[in-house]
Scaffold this motif. Structure first.
Motif, PDB file in Angstrom:
ATOM      1  N   ALA A 269       3.649  46.130  51.309  1.00  0.00           N
ATOM      2  CA  ALA A 269       3.535  47.546  50.962  1.00  0.00           C
ATOM      3  C   ALA A 269       4.816  48.038  50.298  1.00  0.00           C
ATOM      4  O   ALA A 269       4.761  48.790  49.316  1.00  0.00           O
ATOM      5  CB  ALA A 269       3.235  48.366  52.217  1.00  0.00           C
ATOM      6  N   LEU A 270       5.952  47.624  50.802  1.00  0.00           N
ATOM      7  CA  LEU A 270       7.227  48.031  50.219  1.00  0.00           C
ATOM      8  C   LEU A 270       7.358  47.518  48.785  1.00  0.00           C
ATOM      9  O   LEU A 270       7.757  48.266  47.880  1.00  0.00           O
ATOM     10  CB  LEU A 270       8.392  47.522  51.071  1.00  0.00           C
ATOM     11  CG  LEU A 270       9.794  47.880  50.596  1.00  0.00           C
ATOM     12  CD1 LEU A 270       9.975  49.392  50.577  1.00  0.00           C
ATOM     13  CD2 LEU A 270      10.831  47.235  51.481  1.00  0.00           C
ATOM     14  N   VAL A 271       7.003  46.271  48.551  1.00  0.00           N
ATOM     15  CA  VAL A 271       7.058  45.694  47.202  1.00  0.00           C
ATOM     16  C   VAL A 271       6.100  46.440  46.273  1.00  0.00           C
ATOM     17  O   VAL A 271       6.437  46.734  45.120  1.00  0.00           O
ATOM     18  CB  VAL A 271       6.744  44.184  47.237  1.00  0.00           C
ATOM     19  CG1 VAL A 271       6.516  43.635  45.844  1.00  0.00           C
ATOM     20  CG2 VAL A 271       7.868  43.436  47.936  1.00  0.00           C
ATOM     21  N   GLY A 272       4.921  46.782  46.761  1.00  0.00           N
ATOM     22  CA  GLY A 272       3.957  47.520  45.956  1.00  0.00           C
ATOM     23  C   GLY A 272       4.450  48.898  45.569  1.00  0.00           C
ATOM     24  O   GLY A 272       4.300  49.330  44.419  1.00  0.00           O
ATOM     25  N   VAL A 273       5.055  49.605  46.505  1.00  0.00           N
ATOM     26  CA  VAL A 273       5.583  50.944  46.224  1.00  0.00           C
ATOM     27  C   VAL A 273       6.731  50.867  45.222  1.00  0.00           C
ATOM     28  O   VAL A 273       6.803  51.671  44.285  1.00  0.00           O
ATOM     29  CB  VAL A 273       6.027  51.642  47.528  1.00  0.00           C
ATOM     30  CG1 VAL A 273       6.828  52.899  47.244  1.00  0.00           C
ATOM     31  CG2 VAL A 273       4.813  51.965  48.381  1.00  0.00           C
ATOM     32  N   VAL A 274       7.612  49.903  45.384  1.00  0.00           N
ATOM     33  CA  VAL A 274       8.728  49.746  44.441  1.00  0.00           C
ATOM     34  C   VAL A 274       8.189  49.434  43.045  1.00  0.00           C
ATOM     35  O   VAL A 274       8.654  49.996  42.050  1.00  0.00           O
ATOM     36  CB  VAL A 274       9.710  48.654  44.926  1.00  0.00           C
ATOM     37  CG1 VAL A 274      10.701  48.284  43.837  1.00  0.00           C
ATOM     38  CG2 VAL A 274      10.432  49.112  46.178  1.00  0.00           C
ATOM     39  N   GLY A 275       7.184  48.577  42.948  1.00  0.00           N
ATOM     40  CA  GLY A 275       6.579  48.261  41.659  1.00  0.00           C
ATOM     41  C   GLY A 275       5.936  49.480  41.021  1.00  0.00           C
ATOM     42  O   GLY A 275       6.063  49.703  39.804  1.00  0.00           O
TER      43      GLY A 275
END
Length: 57
Positions: A40-46
């Motif tokens: 989820a963190l990687v998705g939000v940063v992307g």
């Protein structure tokens, strides 16, 4: 906790160096991030990077 805690209920507590290792492993398990949170963190940063890049053009 995890499977180790469930299995450990009926066992004697380890002694000596094994107790130290067991305590260390418990501490590592408490500190680690679960995979869904990391994803989820990687998705939000992307998403933030994509929106920022689109707004710059």
């Amino acid at each position: 906790m995890g499977v180790r805690s469930t299995l450990r209920r009926n066992e004697r507590p380890p002694a000596g160096p094994l107790a130290d290792l067991d305590n260390h492993l418990d501490a590592v398990e408490r500190r680690r991030w679960p995979l869904p949170s990391s994803a989820a963190l990687v998705g939000v940063v992307g998403l933030v990077m994509t929106v920022r890049q689109a707004a710059a053009h």
